[in-house]
Design an enzyme around this catalytic site. Structure first.
Site, short mmCIF file in Angstrom:
data_model
loop_
_atom_site.label_atom_id
_atom_site.label_comp_id
_atom_site.label_asym_id
_atom_site.label_seq_id
_atom_site.Cartn_x
_atom_site.Cartn_y
_atom_site.Cartn_z
N HIS A 1 37.92 46.54 39.53
CA HIS A 1 38.96 46.85 38.54
C HIS A 1 38.52 47.97 37.61
CE1 HIS A 1 40.11 42.64 39.66
NE2 HIS A 1 41.26 43.28 39.79
N HIS B 1 44.49 45.92 46.84
CA HIS B 1 43.68 44.87 47.44
C HIS B 1 44.49 43.57 47.57
CE1 HIS B 1 42.93 44.75 43.04
NE2 HIS B 1 42.83 43.43 43.19
N CYS C 1 45.07 32.44 39.82
CA CYS C 1 45.17 33.56 40.75
C CYS C 1 43.80 33.74 41.40
CB CYS C 1 45.54 34.86 40.04
SG CYS C 1 47.08 34.82 39.12
N HIS D 1 41.34 36.39 44.43
CA HIS D 1 41.20 37.41 45.46
C HIS D 1 40.72 36.79 46.77
CE1 HIS D 1 40.51 39.80 41.68
NE2 HIS D 1 41.49 40.48 42.26
N GLU E 1 38.20 27.59 39.78
CA GLU E 1 38.75 27.90 38.46
C GLU E 1 39.16 26.65 37.69
OE1 GLU E 1 41.62 30.99 38.12
OE2 GLU E 1 40.69 32.23 39.66
N TYR F 1 52.40 44.15 43.13
CA TYR F 1 52.60 44.74 41.81
C TYR F 1 51.41 45.63 41.44
CZ TYR F 1 49.05 41.84 39.60
OH TYR F 1 47.84 41.28 39.24
N GLU G 1 45.51 46.62 37.57
CA GLU G 1 45.63 45.63 38.64
C GLU G 1 46.54 46.25 39.69
OE1 GLU G 1 44.28 43.02 39.59
OE2 GLU G 1 43.65 41.74 37.95
N GLU H 1 47.77 44.96 43.46
CA GLU H 1 47.58 43.90 44.43
C GLU H 1 48.80 43.66 45.33
OE1 GLU H 1 44.60 41.05 41.80
OE2 GLU H 1 46.71 40.48 41.99
N TRP I 1 52.23 40.20 35.69
CA TRP I 1 52.56 39.70 37.03
C TRP I 1 53.36 38.41 36.94
CZ3 TRP I 1 47.55 40.24 35.21
CH2 TRP I 1 46.85 39.06 34.93
#
Length: 198
Positions: free
Chosen positions: A31, A38, A73, A75, A93, A110, A120, A122, A167
């Protein structure tokens, strides 16, 4: 996918506009003001009373620290599909498990820039799931959390979009539109929780 060796155990998968995997970047380095496209996901977690889990991003997060957002959220890693990553991140998390995972917006994408200029960028399918256990949030990821009636969350996002992650604002709007058009079962599940069908 299996023939590629990621740059680090904790990495982000870069992709082209069609979502084809290109390579990996260390998560700690991805980032910037020029963040490459990604792969990621977003999840809205409901309890059996259709309350929605809202989380406030930890203050140590590189992007949008301290901002209220959807449940969690994450990755994808090189060997994962989105739902595999979702299960891993629910544990990492929130210290919990999930069940009844459904896709809401399979093609959500977005790009957003925070106040510091960090981007961001993604391809980020959106899911809804049910919590399947107690929560033990990771303080490196979550500063605060609250279970709230989903309809009240929807009203708050619509009234004060500046108070939430960009988002989430888009996802809520897109999910409502998808449900109105008879979209995926996941979109209808979230719409029912938001009481859009009342």
């Amino acid at each position: 996918m299996s023939e590629y060796t990621p740059v680090a155990p904790d990495h982000v998968v870069t992709c082209d506009d069609a979502g084809n995997r290109l390579g990996t970047v260390r998560r700690s380095a991805v980032h910037t003001v020029e963040t490459p496209l990604h792969l990621a996901f977003s999840c809205y977690l409901l309890d059996d009373a259709d309350r929605l889990l809202m989380t406030r991003r930890a203050l140590v997060k590189k992007t949008w620290p301290g901002v209220w957002t959807n449940s969690f959220c994450g990755h994808l890693r090189w060997t994962e599909e989105a739902e595999d990553s979702l299960v891993r991140h629910a544990d990492h998390e929130l210290g919990t498990r999930v069940r009844d995972v459904q896709v809401v917006l399979p093609e959500f994408r977005y790009r957003a820039v925070d106040a510091s200029g960090v981007v961001e960028n993604e391809i980020c399918p959106v899911y809804v799931a049910r919590v399947d256990g107690d929560l033990t949030p990771n303080p490196d990821e979550v500063a605060e959390h609250v279970w709230a009636p989903a309809a009240e969350v929807l009203a708050a996002v619509r009234a004060t979009p500046w108070a939430f992650s960009p988002w989430m604002v888009r996802q809520v709007s897109d999910a409502a539109a998808a449900a109105a058009e008879g979209g995926s079962p996941g979109a209808r599940t979230l719409a029912t929780a938001f009481r859009l069908d009342d």
